[in-house]
Design a protein around this motif. Structure first.
Motif, mmCIF file in Angstrom:
data_model
loop_
_atom_site.group_PDB
_atom_site.id
_atom_site.type_symbol
_atom_site.label_atom_id
_atom_site.label_comp_id
_atom_site.label_asym_id
_atom_site.label_seq_id
_atom_site.Cartn_x
_atom_site.Cartn_y
_atom_site.Cartn_z
ATOM 1 N N ALA A 1 0.018 15.735 -12.383
ATOM 2 C CA ALA A 1 -1.288 14.737 -12.636
ATOM 3 C C ALA A 1 -0.959 13.410 -12.347
ATOM 4 O O ALA A 1 -0.757 12.556 -13.055
ATOM 5 N N PRO A 2 -1.056 12.962 -10.906
ATOM 6 C CA PRO A 2 -0.844 11.783 -10.417
ATOM 7 C C PRO A 2 -1.950 10.777 -10.812
ATOM 8 O O PRO A 2 -2.920 11.263 -10.475
ATOM 9 N N LEU A 3 -2.066 9.704 -10.936
ATOM 10 C CA LEU A 3 -2.991 8.656 -11.017
ATOM 11 C C LEU A 3 -2.454 7.408 -10.795
ATOM 12 O O LEU A 3 -1.289 6.980 -11.096
ATOM 13 N N VAL A 4 -3.268 6.364 -10.152
ATOM 14 C CA VAL A 4 -2.964 5.097 -9.922
ATOM 15 C C VAL A 4 -3.635 4.121 -11.043
ATOM 16 O O VAL A 4 -4.891 4.449 -11.372
ATOM 17 N N ILE A 5 -3.061 3.171 -11.935
ATOM 18 C CA ILE A 5 -3.403 2.336 -12.834
ATOM 19 C C ILE A 5 -2.989 1.019 -12.330
ATOM 20 O O ILE A 5 -2.174 0.541 -11.494
ATOM 21 N N ALA A 6 -3.877 0.084 -13.058
ATOM 22 C CA ALA A 6 -3.591 -1.344 -12.671
ATOM 23 C C ALA A 6 -4.299 -2.158 -13.857
ATOM 24 O O ALA A 6 -5.116 -1.671 -14.507
ATOM 25 N N PRO A 7 -3.431 -3.278 -14.036
ATOM 26 C CA PRO A 7 -4.141 -4.230 -14.840
ATOM 27 C C PRO A 7 -5.685 -4.258 -14.813
ATOM 28 O O PRO A 7 -6.237 -4.917 -13.683
ATOM 29 N N GLY A 8 -6.503 -4.113 -15.730
ATOM 30 C CA GLY A 8 -7.885 -4.063 -15.665
ATOM 31 C C GLY A 8 -8.685 -2.942 -15.159
ATOM 32 O O GLY A 8 -9.981 -2.980 -14.998
ATOM 33 N N GLY A 9 -7.952 -2.168 -14.256
ATOM 34 C CA GLY A 9 -8.767 -1.093 -13.592
ATOM 35 C C GLY A 9 -9.547 -1.338 -12.570
ATOM 36 O O GLY A 9 -9.662 -2.606 -12.132
ATOM 37 N N LEU B 1 0.784 -1.343 0.126
ATOM 38 C CA LEU B 1 0.030 0.074 -0.023
ATOM 39 C C LEU B 1 0.911 1.205 -0.180
ATOM 40 O O LEU B 1 0.499 2.225 -0.824
ATOM 41 N N LEU B 2 1.983 1.269 0.809
ATOM 42 C CA LEU B 2 2.560 2.534 1.085
ATOM 43 C C LEU B 2 3.477 2.709 -0.229
ATOM 44 O O LEU B 2 3.972 3.970 -0.602
ATOM 45 N N ASP B 3 3.841 1.663 -0.929
ATOM 46 C CA ASP B 3 4.636 2.004 -2.142
ATOM 47 C C ASP B 3 3.911 2.702 -3.238
ATOM 48 O O ASP B 3 4.447 3.644 -4.071
ATOM 49 N N VAL B 4 2.458 2.794 -3.142
ATOM 50 C CA VAL B 4 1.585 3.403 -3.946
ATOM 51 C C VAL B 4 1.326 4.792 -3.288
ATOM 52 O O VAL B 4 1.527 5.874 -4.105
ATOM 53 N N THR B 5 0.871 4.801 -2.003
ATOM 54 C CA THR B 5 0.382 6.086 -1.580
ATOM 55 C C THR B 5 1.432 7.071 -1.152
ATOM 56 O O THR B 5 1.141 8.229 -1.054
ATOM 57 N N GLY B 6 2.569 6.464 -0.567
ATOM 58 C CA GLY B 6 3.794 7.175 -0.245
ATOM 59 C C GLY B 6 4.177 8.297 -1.475
ATOM 60 O O GLY B 6 4.223 9.602 -1.467
ATOM 61 N N PRO B 7 4.516 7.839 -2.644
ATOM 62 C CA PRO B 7 5.217 8.732 -3.747
ATOM 63 C C PRO B 7 4.022 9.591 -4.302
ATOM 64 O O PRO B 7 4.097 10.781 -4.606
ATOM 65 N N PHE B 8 2.773 8.745 -4.337
ATOM 66 C CA PHE B 8 1.520 9.496 -4.816
ATOM 67 C C PHE B 8 1.329 10.853 -4.037
ATOM 68 O O PHE B 8 1.144 12.079 -4.363
ATOM 69 N N GLN B 9 1.258 10.859 -2.728
ATOM 70 C CA GLN B 9 1.132 11.880 -1.819
ATOM 71 C C GLN B 9 2.202 12.826 -1.898
ATOM 72 O O GLN B 9 1.882 14.094 -1.924
ATOM 73 N N VAL B 10 3.355 12.821 -2.220
ATOM 74 C CA VAL B 10 4.494 13.544 -2.430
ATOM 75 C C VAL B 10 4.241 14.337 -3.704
ATOM 76 O O VAL B 10 4.252 15.658 -3.509
ATOM 77 N N PHE B 11 3.654 13.879 -4.856
ATOM 78 C CA PHE B 11 3.280 14.794 -5.996
ATOM 79 C C PHE B 11 2.022 15.502 -5.570
ATOM 80 O O PHE B 11 1.946 16.721 -6.142
ATOM 81 N N ALA B 12 1.155 14.886 -5.012
ATOM 82 C CA ALA B 12 -0.204 15.607 -4.736
ATOM 83 C C ALA B 12 0.087 16.820 -3.805
ATOM 84 O O ALA B 12 -0.510 17.781 -3.910
ATOM 85 N N THR B 13 1.276 16.787 -2.724
ATOM 86 C CA THR B 13 1.481 17.841 -1.969
ATOM 87 C C THR B 13 2.371 18.787 -2.633
ATOM 88 O O THR B 13 2.238 19.978 -2.302
ATOM 89 N N ASP C 1 4.924 11.656 -18.039
ATOM 90 C CA ASP C 1 6.292 11.959 -17.757
ATOM 91 C C ASP C 1 7.052 10.994 -17.110
ATOM 92 O O ASP C 1 8.204 10.594 -16.958
ATOM 93 N N THR C 2 6.390 10.273 -15.780
ATOM 94 C CA THR C 2 6.888 9.444 -14.919
ATOM 95 C C THR C 2 5.947 8.147 -14.781
ATOM 96 O O THR C 2 4.840 8.421 -14.515
ATOM 97 N N LEU C 3 6.712 7.110 -15.093
ATOM 98 C CA LEU C 3 5.992 5.518 -14.519
ATOM 99 C C LEU C 3 6.840 5.190 -13.482
ATOM 100 O O LEU C 3 7.879 4.910 -13.287
ATOM 101 N N ILE C 4 5.826 4.772 -12.245
ATOM 102 C CA ILE C 4 6.349 4.194 -11.030
ATOM 103 C C ILE C 4 5.810 2.840 -10.990
ATOM 104 O O ILE C 4 4.545 2.773 -10.859
ATOM 105 N N VAL C 5 6.557 2.044 -10.747
ATOM 106 C CA VAL C 5 5.966 0.552 -10.445
ATOM 107 C C VAL C 5 6.322 0.207 -8.994
ATOM 108 O O VAL C 5 7.462 0.201 -8.413
ATOM 109 N N ALA C 6 5.032 -0.002 -8.365
ATOM 110 C CA ALA C 6 5.401 -0.198 -6.981
ATOM 111 C C ALA C 6 5.442 -1.735 -6.696
ATOM 112 O O ALA C 6 5.606 -2.369 -7.627
ATOM 113 N N GLY C 7 6.029 -1.946 -5.306
ATOM 114 C CA GLY C 7 6.390 -3.259 -5.170
ATOM 115 C C GLY C 7 5.284 -4.244 -4.242
ATOM 116 O O GLY C 7 4.124 -3.458 -4.163
#
Length: 329
Positions: free
Chosen positions: A51-59, A24-36, A83-89
């Motif tokens: 313009a951060p967004l979360v993507i996933a296979p199938g949505g 969870l924090l792999d997604v929300t941590g970086p996401f919050q940095v860009f939102a802030t 601009d940036t693709l971030i792959v969470a763990g």
């Protein structure tokens, strides 16, 4: 005009790839940095830079390993600029790394992105897609040896919190994704912006020390227990001159076989492992006592303060006195 990855879209599109059993924090941590960073820009009277967004296979809803569901968009095509693709763990990343179609999508998306990054074990997907071949990279400290063994073309480094190798970034475990995202904000918007975001999030703008702030005992025992007995003996004899012939004899192996098997089991050379154990012992004393640096260096097997200082800088990226002040045990 056609999309040019060297001219990032504004606001910069940042995609964070999630999947079933993502951390969870792999997604929300970086996401919050860009939102802030967006919040900071608005307070400064500027346009929102991201313009951060979360993507996933199938949505749709994607359940994180913690049990919380994330609402994600589907995977965009390569024609959509970003601009940036971030792959969470997370535990689910290995299923993606074993999927040829998913690896192909990551490769294609990376060609369009201005930069591609991973958080924690997300590095396994980047490696499976071939994006880390010949590059320096890191991941969670407990998985560095596995990453190196599975993908020998990757130059795995266990100490850094994050690594930037050209347009590819990788970060260490979990919260290190926040450090990496802050570094991206600094690269994009400058140090004042990154500092303001870090202050708002109540984190260090640039954290002192590497991911080796964790217990070295846990790191050496994490992947293989073959040398646990040897490690116990070493910890009790740190003031001894611990040369390879002595260590190999204690392990009941030839020197050549010992060096090969030890590196396979721990991901480290014996010299690096012993240095870490000495640093671990010294940092415990630094945080719990007021003993002088000279005495600590002697008792932990460094011999001199200068040797201990160099060891701390290599392992923790911070000198002993600064560690005592900033990272008490």
């Amino acid at each position: 005009m056609p999309f040019d990855p060297h001219i990032p879209p504004f606001p910069r599109r940042v995609e964070v790839l999630a999947f079933p059993s993502v951390q969870l924090l792999d997604v929300t941590g970086p996401f919050q940095v860009f939102a802030t960073a967006n919040d900071w820009a608005e307070r400064e009277g500027r346009r929102r830079p991201y313009a951060p967004l979360v993507i996933a296979p199938g949505g749709g809803q994607t359940a994180a390993s913690a049990g919380l569901a994330l609402l994600a968009e589907g995977l965009p095509t390569a024609k959509v600029g970003l601009d940036t693709l971030i792959v969470a763990g997370g535990p689910g990343v290995h299923a993606l790394a074993a999927d040829p179609a998913m690896c192909a999508w990551v490769r294609e998306r990376s060609r369009v992105a201005g930069r591609t990054a991973s958080v924690c074990t997300g590095a396994f997907l980047l490696a499976a897609a071939g994006l880390l071949d010949g590059r320096r990279a890191t991941t969670h400290w407990s998985r560095c040896a596995e990453l190196a063994a599975t993908f020998p073309a990757v130059r795995v480094e266990p100490d850094p919190i994050y690594i930037r190798d050209g347009a590819v970034w990788t970060s260490a475990g979990v919260t290190a994704g926040i450090d990496m995202a802050l570094a991206m904000v600094e690269a994009d918007l400058g140090r004042p912006a990154a500092t303001a975001v870090a202050r708002q999030l109540v984190v260090f703008a640039k954290r002192l020390g590497g991911q080796a702030q964790f217990s070295t005992d846990l790191a050496l025992a994490g992947a293989d227990d073959s040398f646990d007995g040897l490690h116990d003996w070493v910890r009790q004899n740190l003031r001894t001159r611990l040369a390879v012939p002595m260590l190999a004899a204690r392990a009941g192996m030839s020197e050549r076989n010992f060096l090969r098997r030890y590196k396979q089991a721990t991901g480290l050379t014996p010299a690096r492992a012993i240095e870490r154990m000495r640093v671990e012992a010294a940092r415990q004393v630094l945080g719990a006592t007021t003993q002088s640096l000279k005495r600590i260096a002697r008792d932990c097997g460094f011999g001199t303060e200068e040797t201990m200082r160099r060891g701390f800088l290599r392992v923790l990226s911070v000198p002993p006195q600064a560690y005592r002040e900033r990272f008490p045990v």
